[in-house]
Design an enzyme around this catalytic site. Structure first.
Site, PDB file in Angstrom:
ATOM      1  N   THR A 176       0.839  -1.189   0.000  1.00 13.56           N
ATOM      2  CA  THR A 176       0.000   0.000   0.000  1.00 13.56           C
ATOM      3  C   THR A 176       0.870   1.233   0.000  1.00 13.56           C
ATOM      4  O   THR A 176       2.026   1.186   0.423  1.00 13.56           O
ATOM      5  CB  THR A 176      -0.958   0.017   1.213  1.00 13.56           C
ATOM      6  OG1 THR A 176      -1.849   1.134   1.064  1.00 13.56           O
ATOM      7  CG2 THR A 176      -0.200   0.164   2.521  1.00 13.56           C
ATOM      8  N   ASP A 177       0.323   2.307  -0.510  1.00 10.15           N
ATOM      9  CA  ASP A 177       0.964   3.614  -0.351  1.00 10.15           C
ATOM     10  C   ASP A 177       0.072   4.481   0.528  1.00 10.15           C
ATOM     11  O   ASP A 177       0.200   5.686   0.549  1.00 10.15           O
ATOM     12  CB  ASP A 177       1.217   4.272  -1.694  1.00 10.15           C
ATOM     13  CG  ASP A 177      -0.052   4.614  -2.446  1.00 10.15           C
ATOM     14  OD1 ASP A 177      -1.154   4.241  -2.000  1.00 10.15           O
ATOM     15  OD2 ASP A 177       0.048   5.271  -3.505  1.00 10.15           O
TER      16      ASP A 177
END
Length: 172
Positions: free
Chosen positions: A166-167
């Protein structure tokens, strides 16, 4: 489809030259809400069959040329009119609607060897409840923080055995 495959190969070639070995650029969201500020400019379309066909070829083009592909934003953006980067976003589809759209796209990508998936900061209450019938509404989390969506749905039911990233760790 052939152009998508070729484009994936070009993306890989340019990425390798720059020393990049993972492309987080196969946006697998559907543009189902014209007011969504993310998908209206980044989605391949609004039709799951069409999007799936072209995204599979793009992914193959990337991965056949020496770079891993990362599809995003699981479980699927494009219904809400909020930007998941700055506000909680919700995919309101039922399990059946999700299976026929976003689920179909991700299933086809997984079946064709997708190496990585980026979890979005997007809630999917229908599947969260299906995986955990006792969950309270206040405890439903976005995919980035959801065991029900990442472990039970994506890795369990869908059989994904690649990298999940994830960012969104800094998001709302």
């Amino acid at each position: 489809p052939a152009a998508c495959y070729e484009f994936g190969g070009i993306m890989s070639e340019e990425a390798r030259i720059a020393g990049i070995n993972l492309i987080c650029g196969t946006v697998s969201d559907l543009n189902l809400n014209p007011y969504n500020p993310v998908t209206n400019v980044r989605s391949i379309g609004d039709n799951a069959e069409y999007a799936s066909r072209f995204l599979v070829e793009l992914t193959k083009g990337i991965q056949d040329n020496g770079v891993a592909a990362c599809s995003k934003h699981f479980p699927g953006d494009g219904l809400d009119d909020r930007d998941q980067h700055v506000a909680n976003s919700v995919n309101t589809f039922s399990c059946e609607e999700w299976d026929a759209t976003f689920g179909k796209i991700y299933a086809n990508l997984i079946d064709n060897g997708l190496e990585a998936i980026m979890a979005g900061h997007i809630m999917l209450p229908s599947y969260t409840r299906a995986m955990n019938p006792d969950i309270k509404d206040d405890d439903i989390m976005p995919a980035t923080l959801s065991k029900e969506l990442l472990t039970d749905l994506l890795k369990g039911k869908m059989g994904f055995n690649g990298m999940v990233l994830t960012d969104a760790s800094h998001m709302v």
